[in-house]
Design a protein around this motif. Sequence first.
Motif, PDB file in Angstrom:
ATOM      1  N   ARG A   1      35.613   4.584  10.363  1.00 57.24           N
ATOM      2  CA  ARG A   1      34.464   4.643  11.268  1.00 57.24           C
ATOM      3  C   ARG A   1      34.506   3.567  12.348  1.00 57.24           C
ATOM      4  N   GLU A   2      35.476   2.676  12.270  1.00 57.60           N
ATOM      5  CA  GLU A   2      35.488   1.523  13.177  1.00 57.60           C
ATOM      6  C   GLU A   2      36.461   1.678  14.338  1.00 57.60           C
ATOM      7  N   ILE A   3      37.418   2.589  14.233  1.00 58.38           N
ATOM      8  CA  ILE A   3      38.411   2.744  15.302  1.00 58.38           C
ATOM      9  C   ILE A   3      38.443   4.204  15.743  1.00 58.38           C
TER      10      ILE A   3
ATOM     11  N   CYS B   1      41.773   9.105  16.614  1.00 55.97           N
ATOM     12  CA  CYS B   1      43.162   9.416  16.954  1.00 55.97           C
ATOM     13  C   CYS B   1      44.136   8.339  16.467  1.00 55.97           C
ATOM     14  N   LEU B   2      43.634   7.149  16.126  1.00 57.35           N
ATOM     15  CA  LEU B   2      44.495   6.072  15.642  1.00 57.35           C
ATOM     16  C   LEU B   2      44.566   6.006  14.119  1.00 57.35           C
ATOM     17  N   VAL B   3      43.716   6.761  13.459  1.00 54.91           N
ATOM     18  CA  VAL B   3      43.575   6.616  12.009  1.00 54.91           C
ATOM     19  C   VAL B   3      44.862   6.964  11.266  1.00 54.91           C
ATOM     20  N   THR B   4      45.527   8.045  11.648  1.00 59.23           N
ATOM     21  CA  THR B   4      46.729   8.429  10.901  1.00 59.23           C
ATOM     22  C   THR B   4      47.829   7.383  11.033  1.00 59.23           C
ATOM     23  N   ARG B   5      47.923   6.737  12.203  1.00 63.15           N
ATOM     24  CA  ARG B   5      48.904   5.652  12.342  1.00 63.15           C
ATOM     25  C   ARG B   5      48.552   4.498  11.398  1.00 63.15           C
ATOM     26  N   LEU B   6      47.283   4.142  11.339  1.00 63.15           N
ATOM     27  CA  LEU B   6      46.857   3.077  10.429  1.00 63.15           C
ATOM     28  C   LEU B   6      47.186   3.452   8.988  1.00 63.15           C
ATOM     29  N   TRP B   7      46.991   4.713   8.643  1.00 63.72           N
ATOM     30  CA  TRP B   7      47.228   5.145   7.267  1.00 63.72           C
ATOM     31  C   TRP B   7      48.715   5.227   6.926  1.00 63.72           C
TER      32      TRP B   7
ATOM     33  N   THR C   1      35.686  -0.708  20.216  1.00 65.41           N
ATOM     34  CA  THR C   1      37.048  -0.194  19.982  1.00 65.41           C
ATOM     35  C   THR C   1      37.267   1.195  20.574  1.00 65.41           C
ATOM     36  N   ASN C   2      36.278   1.723  21.291  1.00 67.53           N
ATOM     37  CA  ASN C   2      36.380   3.094  21.801  1.00 67.53           C
ATOM     38  C   ASN C   2      37.616   3.311  22.659  1.00 67.53           C
TER      39      ASN C   2
END
Length: 448
Positions: A360-362, A365-371, A417-418
Amino acid sequence: MNSNRGRDATATTSSSSLDSRFNQTLRNFQGLLKGRTFPGKVLLSRISDPLGSANPVTTSVGDKSYSDDDIVSAFSDKSEEEVQSTSMSNNNAAMNKLKPSNANTESASNVVHKSSIGARATDSARVMKFTKELSAPTVILETIRALAWSGVPQYMRPIVWRLLLGYAPPNSDRREGVLRRKRLEYLECVAQYYDIPDSERSDDEINMLRQISVDCPRTVPDVAFFQQSQIQKSLERILYTWAIRHPASGYVQGINDLVTPFLVVFLSEFLEGSVGNWSVTDLTAENITSVEADCYWCLSKLLDGMQDHYTFAQPGIQRLVFKLKELVRRIDEPVSKHIEDQGLEFLQFAFRWFNCLLIREIPFCLVTRLWDTYLAEGDALPDFLVYIFASFLLTWSDKLLKLDFQEMVMFLQHLPTNNWTYQELEIVLSRAYMWYTMFNSCPSHLAS
Protein backbone atom coordinates in the motif's frame (compact mmCIF):
# COMPACT_ATOMS: atom_id res chain seq x y z
CA MET A 1 47.06 -11.45 39.12
CA ASN A 2 49.04 -8.82 37.19
CA SER A 3 48.92 -11.09 34.17
CA ASN A 4 45.14 -11.40 34.45
CA ARG A 5 44.78 -7.65 34.78
CA GLY A 6 46.94 -7.21 31.72
CA ARG A 7 44.78 -9.62 29.73
CA ASP A 8 41.62 -7.87 30.94
CA ALA A 9 43.03 -4.49 30.00
CA THR A 10 44.05 -5.81 26.61
CA ALA A 11 40.60 -7.30 26.05
CA THR A 12 38.92 -4.06 27.10
CA THR A 13 41.17 -2.05 24.82
CA SER A 14 40.55 -4.48 21.95
CA SER A 15 36.79 -4.35 22.50
CA SER A 16 36.87 -0.55 22.68
CA SER A 17 38.97 -0.40 19.53
CA LEU A 18 36.61 -2.76 17.70
CA ASP A 19 33.58 -0.72 18.71
CA SER A 20 35.36 2.48 17.71
CA ARG A 21 36.18 1.06 14.28
CA PHE A 22 32.60 -0.13 13.85
CA ASN A 23 31.23 3.31 14.77
CA GLN A 24 33.65 4.96 12.34
CA THR A 25 32.52 2.59 9.60
CA LEU A 26 28.91 3.39 10.36
CA ARG A 27 29.60 7.12 10.22
CA ASN A 28 31.36 6.64 6.87
CA PHE A 29 28.36 4.84 5.40
CA GLN A 30 25.98 7.45 6.83
CA GLY A 31 28.11 10.10 5.15
CA LEU A 32 27.82 8.22 1.88
CA LEU A 33 24.05 8.03 2.16
CA LYS A 34 23.70 11.73 2.89
CA GLY A 35 25.97 12.82 0.06
CA ARG A 36 28.97 13.67 2.19
CA THR A 37 32.55 12.71 1.30
CA PHE A 38 33.30 9.02 1.58
CA PRO A 39 36.95 8.25 2.40
CA GLY A 40 38.94 5.95 0.19
CA LYS A 41 38.54 4.59 -3.30
CA VAL A 42 35.12 3.03 -3.72
CA LEU A 43 33.57 1.76 -6.91
CA LEU A 44 29.89 2.53 -7.16
CA SER A 45 27.69 2.04 -10.19
CA ARG A 46 24.13 3.12 -10.80
CA ILE A 47 22.16 0.25 -12.28
CA SER A 48 19.39 0.85 -14.70
CA ASP A 49 15.66 0.65 -14.21
CA PRO A 50 14.53 -3.01 -14.26
CA LEU A 51 11.92 -2.20 -16.87
CA GLY A 52 13.79 0.40 -18.84
CA SER A 53 14.37 3.64 -16.95
CA ALA A 54 15.24 6.69 -18.98
CA ASN A 55 18.01 7.54 -16.52
CA PRO A 56 21.46 6.58 -17.79
CA VAL A 57 23.81 4.37 -15.81
CA THR A 58 26.95 6.08 -14.53
CA THR A 59 30.06 4.78 -12.84
CA SER A 60 32.22 6.79 -10.45
CA VAL A 61 35.50 5.99 -8.73
CA GLY A 62 37.42 7.99 -6.19
CA ASP A 63 37.01 10.43 -3.30
CA LYS A 64 33.78 12.13 -4.27
CA SER A 65 30.51 13.09 -2.69
CA TYR A 66 27.63 10.75 -3.49
CA SER A 67 23.93 11.37 -3.16
CA ASP A 68 21.25 8.74 -2.61
CA ASP A 69 20.87 8.53 -6.39
CA ASP A 70 24.35 7.01 -6.55
CA ILE A 71 23.93 4.30 -3.96
CA VAL A 72 22.51 1.60 -6.20
CA SER A 73 25.82 -0.16 -6.22
CA ALA A 74 27.74 -3.31 -5.59
CA PHE A 75 25.97 -3.49 -2.22
CA SER A 76 22.66 -4.38 -3.87
CA ASP A 77 24.01 -6.25 -6.86
CA LYS A 78 23.67 -9.84 -5.72
CA SER A 79 26.33 -11.42 -7.90
CA GLU A 80 25.00 -14.28 -9.96
CA GLU A 81 28.42 -15.91 -10.05
CA GLU A 82 28.47 -16.45 -6.30
CA VAL A 83 25.72 -18.50 -4.75
CA GLN A 84 25.14 -17.76 -1.07
CA SER A 85 22.95 -19.05 1.68
CA THR A 86 19.64 -17.25 2.13
CA SER A 87 20.64 -15.97 5.53
CA MET A 88 23.62 -14.06 4.03
CA SER A 89 25.18 -14.05 7.51
CA ASN A 90 28.56 -15.27 6.36
CA ASN A 91 31.05 -12.41 6.60
CA ASN A 92 33.11 -13.66 3.68
CA ALA A 93 30.05 -13.61 1.46
CA ALA A 94 29.29 -10.10 2.64
CA MET A 95 32.80 -8.95 1.78
CA ASN A 96 32.56 -10.54 -1.66
CA LYS A 97 29.51 -8.38 -2.33
CA LEU A 98 31.64 -5.28 -1.88
CA LYS A 99 34.03 -6.32 -4.63
CA PRO A 100 33.27 -4.82 -8.03
CA SER A 101 31.69 -7.31 -10.39
CA ASN A 102 32.03 -7.48 -14.15
CA ALA A 103 28.75 -5.61 -14.42
CA ASN A 104 30.24 -2.76 -12.42
CA THR A 105 33.38 -2.46 -14.52
CA GLU A 106 32.03 -2.81 -18.03
CA SER A 107 32.78 -0.02 -20.46
CA ALA A 108 30.73 3.17 -20.41
CA SER A 109 29.38 2.57 -23.89
CA ASN A 110 28.08 -0.87 -22.94
CA VAL A 111 26.49 0.51 -19.78
CA VAL A 112 24.67 3.26 -21.63
CA HIS A 113 23.54 0.79 -24.28
CA LYS A 114 22.25 -1.52 -21.56
CA SER A 115 20.25 1.27 -19.95
CA SER A 116 18.61 2.07 -23.28
CA ILE A 117 17.35 -1.46 -23.88
CA GLY A 118 16.26 -2.22 -20.35
CA ALA A 119 17.44 -3.22 -17.05
CA ARG A 120 19.48 -5.45 -14.84
CA ALA A 121 16.36 -7.57 -14.66
CA THR A 122 16.11 -7.77 -18.45
CA ASP A 123 19.61 -7.26 -19.89
CA SER A 124 20.67 -9.98 -22.30
CA ALA A 125 23.40 -11.46 -20.12
CA ARG A 126 21.06 -11.97 -17.17
CA VAL A 127 18.30 -13.33 -19.39
CA MET A 128 20.77 -15.87 -20.76
CA LYS A 129 21.76 -16.90 -17.24
CA PHE A 130 18.12 -17.29 -16.18
CA THR A 131 17.39 -19.25 -19.37
CA LYS A 132 20.35 -21.55 -18.81
CA GLU A 133 19.42 -22.26 -15.19
CA LEU A 134 15.71 -22.74 -15.84
CA SER A 135 16.30 -25.09 -18.78
CA ALA A 136 18.46 -27.46 -16.71
CA PRO A 137 16.95 -30.87 -15.86
CA THR A 138 17.21 -29.91 -12.19
CA VAL A 139 17.23 -26.25 -11.20
CA ILE A 140 19.78 -25.17 -8.58
CA LEU A 141 17.61 -23.05 -6.31
CA GLU A 142 20.45 -21.10 -4.70
CA THR A 143 21.63 -19.95 -8.13
CA ILE A 144 18.10 -18.83 -8.99
CA ARG A 145 17.86 -16.99 -5.65
CA ALA A 146 21.09 -15.11 -6.34
CA LEU A 147 19.84 -14.13 -9.79
CA ALA A 148 16.32 -13.23 -8.66
CA TRP A 149 17.45 -10.90 -5.87
CA SER A 150 18.25 -8.16 -8.39
CA GLY A 151 15.05 -8.67 -10.37
CA VAL A 152 13.46 -11.30 -12.61
CA PRO A 153 12.51 -10.77 -16.27
CA GLN A 154 8.75 -10.32 -16.34
CA TYR A 155 7.93 -13.32 -18.52
CA MET A 156 10.08 -15.58 -16.31
CA ARG A 157 8.50 -14.54 -13.02
CA PRO A 158 5.76 -17.20 -12.91
CA ILE A 159 8.15 -20.16 -13.03
CA VAL A 160 10.83 -18.44 -10.92
CA TRP A 161 8.37 -17.52 -8.16
CA ARG A 162 6.91 -21.03 -8.10
CA LEU A 163 10.43 -22.43 -7.72
CA LEU A 164 11.55 -19.94 -5.07
CA LEU A 165 8.51 -20.70 -2.93
CA GLY A 166 8.94 -24.45 -3.25
CA TYR A 167 5.58 -24.84 -4.96
CA ALA A 168 7.06 -26.20 -8.18
CA PRO A 169 9.79 -28.86 -7.82
CA PRO A 170 13.31 -28.18 -9.14
CA ASN A 171 13.16 -31.37 -11.23
CA SER A 172 11.69 -30.40 -14.60
CA ASP A 173 10.35 -33.90 -15.29
CA ARG A 174 8.13 -33.77 -12.20
CA ARG A 175 7.01 -30.16 -12.49
CA GLU A 176 3.91 -30.45 -14.68
CA GLY A 177 2.62 -33.44 -12.79
CA VAL A 178 3.01 -31.74 -9.40
CA LEU A 179 1.30 -28.55 -10.57
CA ARG A 180 -1.58 -30.52 -12.08
CA ARG A 181 -2.07 -32.45 -8.84
CA LYS A 182 -1.92 -29.32 -6.63
CA ARG A 183 -4.41 -27.49 -8.84
CA LEU A 184 -6.87 -30.38 -8.56
CA GLU A 185 -6.35 -30.42 -4.80
CA TYR A 186 -7.22 -26.73 -4.64
CA LEU A 187 -10.45 -27.31 -6.58
CA GLU A 188 -11.38 -30.04 -4.10
CA CYS A 189 -10.78 -27.65 -1.21
CA VAL A 190 -12.98 -24.99 -2.82
CA ALA A 191 -15.77 -27.52 -3.32
CA GLN A 192 -15.45 -28.69 0.27
CA TYR A 193 -15.18 -25.33 2.05
CA TYR A 194 -16.42 -22.56 -0.23
CA ASP A 195 -19.08 -23.99 -2.54
CA ILE A 196 -21.47 -24.86 0.28
CA PRO A 197 -24.60 -23.13 1.63
CA ASP A 198 -24.33 -20.84 4.66
CA SER A 199 -26.43 -23.34 6.60
CA GLU A 200 -23.37 -25.60 6.69
CA ARG A 201 -21.08 -22.86 8.02
CA SER A 202 -20.56 -21.82 11.61
CA ASP A 203 -21.37 -18.25 12.69
CA ASP A 204 -17.65 -17.46 12.78
CA GLU A 205 -17.20 -18.75 9.25
CA ILE A 206 -20.17 -16.70 8.00
CA ASN A 207 -18.71 -13.57 9.62
CA MET A 208 -15.28 -14.29 8.17
CA LEU A 209 -16.69 -14.75 4.66
CA ARG A 210 -18.63 -11.52 5.05
CA GLN A 211 -15.46 -9.63 6.09
CA ILE A 212 -13.56 -11.04 3.13
CA SER A 213 -16.34 -9.99 0.74
CA VAL A 214 -16.13 -6.45 2.18
CA ASP A 215 -12.33 -6.30 1.87
CA CYS A 216 -12.04 -7.63 -1.70
CA PRO A 217 -13.37 -4.43 -3.36
CA ARG A 218 -10.89 -2.43 -1.24
CA THR A 219 -7.95 -4.41 -2.60
CA VAL A 220 -5.73 -2.28 -4.87
CA PRO A 221 -8.65 0.11 -5.51
CA ASP A 222 -6.67 2.25 -7.97
CA VAL A 223 -6.17 -0.66 -10.41
CA ALA A 224 -9.38 -1.18 -12.37
CA PHE A 225 -8.62 -4.81 -13.16
CA PHE A 226 -9.04 -5.80 -9.52
CA GLN A 227 -12.50 -4.24 -9.46
CA GLN A 228 -13.84 -6.73 -12.01
CA SER A 229 -16.36 -9.01 -10.29
CA GLN A 230 -14.75 -12.23 -11.55
CA ILE A 231 -11.38 -11.24 -10.09
CA GLN A 232 -12.94 -10.26 -6.76
CA LYS A 233 -14.73 -13.62 -6.65
CA SER A 234 -11.42 -15.42 -7.28
CA LEU A 235 -9.79 -13.38 -4.54
CA GLU A 236 -12.65 -14.26 -2.18
CA ARG A 237 -12.33 -17.99 -2.90
CA ILE A 238 -8.56 -17.95 -2.33
CA LEU A 239 -8.78 -16.03 0.95
CA TYR A 240 -11.69 -17.96 2.41
CA THR A 241 -10.24 -21.36 1.53
CA TRP A 242 -6.87 -20.37 3.00
CA ALA A 243 -8.46 -19.05 6.19
CA ILE A 244 -10.55 -22.19 6.74
CA ARG A 245 -7.50 -24.40 6.29
CA HIS A 246 -5.39 -22.24 8.65
CA PRO A 247 -7.60 -21.87 11.73
CA ALA A 248 -4.73 -20.69 13.96
CA SER A 249 -4.88 -17.33 12.22
CA GLY A 250 -8.02 -17.38 10.09
CA TYR A 251 -8.52 -14.35 7.88
CA VAL A 252 -6.68 -11.19 8.92
CA GLN A 253 -7.14 -7.91 7.08
CA GLY A 254 -4.04 -7.31 5.00
CA ILE A 255 -3.72 -10.86 3.73
CA ASN A 256 -5.97 -9.81 0.85
CA ASP A 257 -3.17 -7.48 -0.33
CA LEU A 258 -0.64 -10.31 -0.27
CA VAL A 259 -2.56 -12.26 -2.91
CA THR A 260 -2.41 -9.47 -5.51
CA PRO A 261 1.24 -9.82 -6.63
CA PHE A 262 0.65 -13.52 -7.23
CA LEU A 263 -2.51 -12.79 -9.22
CA VAL A 264 -0.69 -10.34 -11.47
CA VAL A 265 2.29 -12.61 -12.06
CA PHE A 266 0.34 -15.79 -12.78
CA LEU A 267 -2.26 -14.01 -14.91
CA SER A 268 0.59 -12.60 -17.01
CA GLU A 269 1.01 -16.10 -18.47
CA PHE A 270 -2.40 -15.67 -20.15
CA LEU A 271 -2.82 -11.90 -20.58
CA GLU A 272 -0.55 -9.48 -22.44
CA GLY A 273 0.23 -5.81 -22.02
CA SER A 274 -0.38 -3.59 -19.03
CA VAL A 275 -2.50 -4.71 -16.06
CA GLY A 276 -4.62 -1.62 -16.63
CA ASN A 277 -5.72 -3.04 -19.99
CA TRP A 278 -6.44 -6.58 -18.87
CA SER A 279 -9.93 -8.02 -19.09
CA VAL A 280 -11.17 -11.16 -17.40
CA THR A 281 -13.22 -11.95 -20.52
CA ASP A 282 -9.95 -12.93 -22.22
CA LEU A 283 -9.51 -15.82 -19.78
CA THR A 284 -10.95 -19.31 -19.97
CA ALA A 285 -12.42 -21.03 -16.92
CA GLU A 286 -9.39 -23.33 -16.90
CA ASN A 287 -7.04 -20.33 -16.92
CA ILE A 288 -8.83 -18.83 -13.92
CA THR A 289 -8.78 -22.01 -11.86
CA SER A 290 -5.08 -22.59 -12.60
CA VAL A 291 -4.22 -19.03 -11.54
CA GLU A 292 -6.35 -19.29 -8.40
CA ALA A 293 -4.71 -22.56 -7.40
CA ASP A 294 -1.20 -21.20 -7.96
CA CYS A 295 -2.04 -18.07 -5.94
CA TYR A 296 -3.48 -20.15 -3.12
CA TRP A 297 -0.48 -22.46 -2.80
CA CYS A 298 2.10 -19.68 -3.18
CA LEU A 299 0.30 -17.56 -0.57
CA SER A 300 0.36 -20.59 1.74
CA LYS A 301 4.09 -21.08 1.18
CA LEU A 302 4.80 -17.39 1.82
CA LEU A 303 2.78 -17.25 5.04
CA ASP A 304 4.24 -20.52 6.32
CA GLY A 305 7.43 -18.56 6.92
CA MET A 306 5.70 -15.85 8.97
CA GLN A 307 2.84 -17.61 10.70
CA ASP A 308 2.95 -15.56 13.89
CA HIS A 309 2.48 -12.37 11.85
CA TYR A 310 -1.19 -13.22 11.49
CA THR A 311 -2.11 -15.17 14.62
CA PHE A 312 -3.88 -13.56 17.61
CA ALA A 313 -2.34 -10.15 18.49
CA GLN A 314 0.11 -10.65 15.59
CA PRO A 315 3.18 -11.08 17.83
CA GLY A 316 5.54 -11.63 14.89
CA ILE A 317 4.82 -8.16 13.53
CA GLN A 318 5.14 -6.57 16.95
CA ARG A 319 8.54 -8.20 17.40
CA LEU A 320 9.77 -6.92 14.02
CA VAL A 321 8.47 -3.41 14.69
CA PHE A 322 10.57 -3.35 17.87
CA LYS A 323 13.62 -4.47 15.87
CA LEU A 324 12.91 -1.73 13.34
CA LYS A 325 12.85 0.86 16.10
CA GLU A 326 16.20 -0.36 17.43
CA LEU A 327 17.79 -0.42 13.97
CA VAL A 328 16.66 3.13 13.16
CA ARG A 329 18.03 4.28 16.53
CA ARG A 330 21.41 2.78 15.67
CA ILE A 331 21.56 4.04 12.08
CA ASP A 332 20.11 7.55 12.50
CA GLU A 333 19.89 8.59 16.14
CA PRO A 334 18.62 12.16 15.43
CA VAL A 335 15.58 10.81 13.56
CA SER A 336 14.99 8.14 16.20
CA LYS A 337 15.17 10.71 19.00
CA HIS A 338 12.89 13.14 17.17
CA ILE A 339 10.25 10.45 16.63
CA GLU A 340 10.48 9.52 20.31
CA ASP A 341 10.39 13.14 21.50
CA GLN A 342 7.24 13.74 19.47
CA GLY A 343 5.58 10.75 21.12
CA LEU A 344 5.13 8.80 17.89
CA GLU A 345 5.23 5.01 18.28
CA PHE A 346 6.65 2.91 15.46
CA LEU A 347 3.61 0.64 15.67
CA GLN A 348 1.45 3.57 14.57
CA PHE A 349 2.97 3.63 11.09
CA ALA A 350 5.13 0.51 10.64
CA PHE A 351 2.48 -2.05 11.58
CA ARG A 352 0.79 -1.62 8.20
CA TRP A 353 4.14 -1.91 6.44
CA PHE A 354 4.78 -5.34 7.95
CA ASN A 355 1.15 -6.42 7.68
CA CYS A 356 0.89 -5.62 3.94
CA LEU A 357 4.60 -5.83 3.01
CA LEU A 358 4.64 -2.26 1.62
CA ILE A 359 2.05 -3.03 -1.07
CA ARG A 360 0.00 0.00 0.00
CA GLU A 361 3.01 2.30 0.28
CA ILE A 362 4.50 2.18 -3.23
CA PRO A 363 3.04 2.27 -6.75
CA PHE A 364 1.55 -1.10 -7.58
CA CYS A 365 3.63 -1.33 -10.76
CA LEU A 366 6.75 -1.65 -8.57
CA VAL A 367 5.42 -4.34 -6.27
CA THR A 368 6.42 -7.38 -8.32
CA ARG A 369 10.01 -6.11 -8.56
CA LEU A 370 10.08 -5.68 -4.78
CA TRP A 371 8.71 -9.19 -4.36
CA ASP A 372 11.49 -10.64 -6.51
CA THR A 373 13.80 -9.69 -3.65
CA TYR A 374 11.34 -10.79 -0.97
CA LEU A 375 11.03 -14.29 -2.43
CA ALA A 376 14.76 -14.56 -3.12
CA GLU A 377 15.38 -14.05 0.60
CA GLY A 378 13.44 -17.21 1.43
CA ASP A 379 13.35 -18.06 5.13
CA ALA A 380 15.42 -14.96 5.94
CA LEU A 381 12.67 -12.64 4.66
CA PRO A 382 11.13 -11.60 8.03
CA ASP A 383 14.48 -10.40 9.35
CA PHE A 384 15.40 -8.70 6.09
CA LEU A 385 12.10 -6.80 6.07
CA VAL A 386 13.38 -4.84 9.07
CA TYR A 387 16.29 -3.51 6.99
CA ILE A 388 14.12 -2.75 3.96
CA PHE A 389 11.65 -0.80 6.08
CA ALA A 390 14.43 1.09 7.89
CA SER A 391 15.84 2.09 4.51
CA PHE A 392 12.34 3.04 3.33
CA LEU A 393 11.68 5.21 6.41
CA LEU A 394 15.06 6.95 6.34
CA THR A 395 14.54 7.96 2.72
CA TRP A 396 12.79 10.94 4.33
CA SER A 397 15.09 11.45 7.34
CA ASP A 398 15.65 15.16 6.67
CA LYS A 399 11.94 15.75 6.18
CA LEU A 400 10.95 13.89 9.35
CA LEU A 401 13.20 16.05 11.51
CA LYS A 402 11.10 19.09 10.58
CA LEU A 403 7.69 17.61 11.42
CA ASP A 404 5.74 17.57 14.65
CA PHE A 405 3.65 14.62 15.84
CA GLN A 406 0.51 15.35 13.82
CA GLU A 407 2.47 16.24 10.69
CA MET A 408 4.54 13.05 10.94
CA VAL A 409 1.45 10.89 11.33
CA MET A 410 -0.12 12.42 8.22
CA PHE A 411 3.13 12.28 6.26
CA LEU A 412 3.84 8.62 7.07
CA GLN A 413 0.29 7.61 6.23
CA HIS A 414 0.49 9.31 2.81
CA LEU A 415 4.11 9.00 1.73
CA PRO A 416 5.09 10.81 -1.51
CA THR A 417 5.86 7.70 -3.52
CA ASN A 418 3.30 8.13 -6.32
CA ASN A 419 6.00 9.12 -8.80
CA TRP A 420 8.55 6.55 -7.70
CA THR A 421 10.34 4.57 -10.40
CA TYR A 422 12.44 1.43 -10.19
CA GLN A 423 15.45 3.60 -9.40
CA GLU A 424 14.07 4.75 -6.04
CA LEU A 425 13.13 1.18 -5.16
CA GLU A 426 16.62 -0.08 -6.04
CA ILE A 427 18.12 2.59 -3.78
CA VAL A 428 15.98 1.39 -0.88
CA LEU A 429 17.03 -2.23 -1.47
CA SER A 430 20.68 -1.28 -1.84
CA ARG A 431 20.77 0.52 1.50
CA ALA A 432 18.87 -2.33 3.14
CA TYR A 433 21.38 -4.90 1.95
CA MET A 434 24.32 -2.73 3.01
CA TRP A 435 22.92 -2.33 6.52
CA TYR A 436 22.09 -6.03 6.65
CA THR A 437 25.72 -6.97 5.98
CA MET A 438 26.84 -4.44 8.63
CA PHE A 439 24.44 -5.28 11.43
CA ASN A 440 22.99 -8.75 11.06
CA SER A 441 26.20 -10.54 12.01
CA CYS A 442 26.69 -8.12 14.93
CA PRO A 443 23.32 -8.19 16.75
CA SER A 444 24.87 -6.80 19.93
CA HIS A 445 25.20 -3.45 18.18
CA LEU A 446 21.40 -3.27 18.09
CA ALA A 447 21.00 -3.95 21.80
CA SER A 448 19.52 -1.13 23.84
